[in-house]
Design an enzyme around this catalytic site. Structure first.
Site, mmCIF file in Angstrom:
data_model
loop_
_atom_site.group_PDB
_atom_site.id
_atom_site.type_symbol
_atom_site.label_atom_id
_atom_site.label_comp_id
_atom_site.label_asym_id
_atom_site.label_seq_id
_atom_site.Cartn_x
_atom_site.Cartn_y
_atom_site.Cartn_z
ATOM 1 N N LYS A 4 -5.526 9.616 10.273
ATOM 2 C CA LYS A 4 -4.837 10.276 9.171
ATOM 3 C C LYS A 4 -4.688 9.282 8.022
ATOM 4 O O LYS A 4 -4.289 8.143 8.213
ATOM 5 C CB LYS A 4 -3.464 10.770 9.633
ATOM 6 C CG LYS A 4 -2.755 11.648 8.616
ATOM 7 C CD LYS A 4 -1.488 12.267 9.187
ATOM 8 C CE LYS A 4 -0.833 13.187 8.160
ATOM 9 N NZ LYS A 4 0.385 13.843 8.690
ATOM 10 N N GLU B 27 9.032 25.637 18.788
ATOM 11 C CA GLU B 27 10.324 26.194 18.397
ATOM 12 C C GLU B 27 10.949 27.041 19.505
ATOM 13 O O GLU B 27 12.163 26.991 19.733
ATOM 14 C CB GLU B 27 10.175 27.034 17.119
ATOM 15 C CG GLU B 27 9.798 26.241 15.885
ATOM 16 C CD GLU B 27 8.308 26.039 15.717
ATOM 17 O OE1 GLU B 27 7.905 25.409 14.725
ATOM 18 O OE2 GLU B 27 7.534 26.514 16.584
ATOM 19 N N ARG C 44 9.991 31.811 14.409
ATOM 20 C CA ARG C 44 9.039 31.780 15.514
ATOM 21 C C ARG C 44 9.738 31.842 16.871
ATOM 22 O O ARG C 44 9.080 31.998 17.896
ATOM 23 C CB ARG C 44 8.189 30.515 15.423
ATOM 24 C CG ARG C 44 7.604 30.279 14.045
ATOM 25 C CD ARG C 44 6.656 29.118 14.015
ATOM 26 N NE ARG C 44 5.399 29.468 14.657
ATOM 27 C CZ ARG C 44 4.352 28.656 14.721
ATOM 28 N NH1 ARG C 44 4.416 27.459 14.209
ATOM 29 N NH2 ARG C 44 3.258 29.039 15.322
#
Length: 593
Positions: free
Chosen positions: A248, A336, A364
């Site tokens: 990244k 979640e 969610r």
């Protein structure tokens, strides 16, 4: 073609005209282009830099948009946007009226699926692949690019589990860089690390055991190796899985070295990578830090306090508690549903659980809120960060529905503090024992009290559940505000010619409502205005309308908030103006009385 190859690539078909040997130059130009624009305009940097070679290889090998390419979440899709006809207006990324920061079906035929929340790519791509088979189109390719943080989510596993028993022409590419926004966590991350390091026997491969044709891991920055493998996989039918290793922030040293900070670094120097630091001296604290410092302070004197967040320890500021009490604060990854039920399980054992989830992501876990928490009346403390309009991330990230989707759940207490002191006090009150679940919502950004941490942190007062506060007396109109938008109301009232006409009440509790105060207000005022940072359908204003109807009040009620539409991206100030809940709009409205 000119020396600059990227300037001649308007669509992927142009890219495919190039010789493969030219692609490393395209990669360098694309990386520089992203850095130069994001340095000035801001946005998500590290994720897109990490997949430059993969992005080029995918559009070079596959026949997009006929072949369908889906990016999970979409933080990493800047290169994709630039190569698919949006190079010239990429500078408008995330700005009002400009292109979205995430893939969006209405924006381009190359954006096969709209994303913004993680772990949806495999299910979506599988759905497309099954549809292609049903239509007799057996040659169409369906590619899902998913990160190692997103693939740990339950929904991604549900998609893999189904895909493994189909003959769908699906390619799942795992972009493994060991980090989402914060470093990836969990047993799957440890497994992937073992695979990368060659410590896991190839025959003991969990992806192969799900009936996928597994290949990798390969170097995701070796564009020739990626192209070679994609061409091989292109000829294989059925579910396939390619594991690539990337870094990244690749190509900008600072972004590689500090991947958390450079996920979305703000403005920075394109040449040196140095972030332009904004002075925070004498500024009010961020609401997330009010949460973080308060919960840490409370945890020092209450061993039963637990903190949970699904993959947002930095964004929620639970990181403060995680550093101080690592055995009592948990990052559970992008999960979640698990976070909510984990909190419920802990609550059954007498623990005091602060479950910190962004408002848009709590959507969610709706079933878990109802069945696992509220139905059992478990006193989980939900801390909803990024409630209301969040700005440049746009429609996928605005936290505008929580008041509406929580208000209908029995047993649920709902509170939106007006400022930092109110937030710390409700966090303090919640751990004293409410005997019900509570949702505390607060916005992205800064509060209003510059010296909060030095003058107020730790000086707690118990909040009276369900009580409103009269902030200002008035003679003609009663304004009922919920949450931090009340500060905007106060400022607007102070600017009008006849402020004595306007009464202002802080209704921080949407549930339970202060019915005693409401009766007094409705008996006194013929005109009532409600204002909130959430949708006008089903939220705080709707609760006031219901109260008026149930009690046969005839007062005129105006409901202000987020209109019944998906609000696009822009600055918070621009979007508040669009919704007519900014200071100027309210000033004009209040002046008319």
């Amino acid at each position: 073609m000119s020396d600059n190859l990227l300037s001649n690539i308007n669509i992927p078909a142009d890219l495919r005209l190039l010789d493969e040997a030219q692609l490393p130059q395209v990669a360098q130009e694309l990386r520089n282009f992203i850095i130069d624009i994001v340095a000035v305009k801001e946005g998500h940097l590290g994720a897109s830099l990490g997949v430059v070679e993969l992005t080029i290889a995918l559009h070079y090998v596959f026949d997009t948009p006929n072949d369908l390419l889906i990016w999970d979440v979409g933080h990493q899709a800047y290169g994709h946007k630039i190569l698919t006809g949006r190079r010239e207006n990429f500078h408008t990324n995330r700005q009002l009226g400009g292109i979205s920061g995430f893939p969006k079906r209405s924006e381009s035929i190359y954006d096969a699926f709209g994303v913004g929340h993680s772990s949806t790519s495999i299910s979506a791509a599988l759905g497309m692949a099954i549809a292609s088979n049903l239509k007799g189109d057996f040659n169409k390719q369906h590619i899902a690019v998913i990160g190692d943080a997103s693939i740990a989510s339950g929904m991604a596993f549900e998609g893999l589990n189904h895909a493994g028993v189909t003959d769908a022409n699906l390619l799942v590419i795992l972009n493994d860089n060991a980090i989402g926004i914060d470093p990836s966590v969990g047993a799957l991350k440890q497994y992937l690390t073992a695979v990368k390091e060659g410590k896991n026997p190839r025959q003991n491969n969990m992806i192969k055991s799900l009936n996928f044709d597994y290949s990798g891991p390969i170097d995701g920055h070796d564009i020739f190796a990626v192209i070679k493998e994609l061409k091989r996989l292109q000829k294989i039918k059925g579910p396939k899985f390619l594991h690539i290793i990337t870094t990244k922030g690749k190509g900008l040293q600072q972004a590689e070295d500090d991947q958390v900070k450079y996920h979305a670094p703000g403005k920075f120097d394109a040449l040196t990578g140095e972030i332009h630091i904004k002075s925070e001296e004498n500024l009010p604290p961020k609401y997330q830090d009010v949460f973080g410092f308060t919960v840490l302070d409370l945890a020092k004197s209450n061993e039963k306090i637990i903190g949970i967040t699904p993959a947002m320890p930095s964004g929620s500021s639970l990181k403060f508690m995680m550093d101080a009490f690592p055995k009592r604060a948990f990052d559970v990854g992008i999960a979640e549903q698990h976070a909510v039920t984990l909190a419920a399980g802990m609550a059954t054992q007498g623990m005091i659980v602060y479950c910190n989830i962004y408002s848009t992501f709590l959507q969610r876990a709706y079933d878990q809120i109802i069945h696992d928490v509220a139905l059992q009346n478990l006193p989980v403390i939900f801390c909803l960060d990024r409630a209301g309009l969040v700005g440049e991330d746009g429609a996928t990230h605005h936290g505008v529905f929580d008041l509406a989707y929580l208000r209908c759940i029995p047993k649920m207490i709902i509170h939106a503090p007006m400022n930092e002191i109110a937030l710390q006090n409700i966090l303090y009150t919640a751990q004293l024992g409410l005997n019900h679940p509570i949702a505390i919502r607060y916005p992205r950004g800064r509060g209003v009290i510059a010296d909060w941490q030095t003058q107020h942190l730790g000086k707690y007062e118990k909040t009276a559940i369900g009580e409103s506060v009269c902030l200002k007396e008035g003679s003609k109109v009663a304004v009922l505000s919920n949450g931090t938008i009340g500060n905007t109301v106060s400022l607007a009232i102070s600017k009008i010619k006849h402020p004595e006409n306007i009464a202002h009440y802080d209704f921080s509790f949407v549930k339970p409502l202060d019915k005693k105060a409401l009766k007094d207000i409705f008996n006194t005022f013929k005109t009532i205005i409600t204002i909130e940072g959430g949708t006008v359908k089903g939220g705080f204003g709707s609760a006031i309308l219901e109260f008026a109807s149930e009690n046969n009040y005839a007062s005129k009620i105006t409901v202000l908030g987020i209109p019944d539409e998906f609000i696009e991206h822009g600055t918070v100030a621009e979007l508040q103006q669009y919704c007519k809940i900014d200071v100027k709009s309210l000033e004009i409205l209040f002046s008319s009385y």
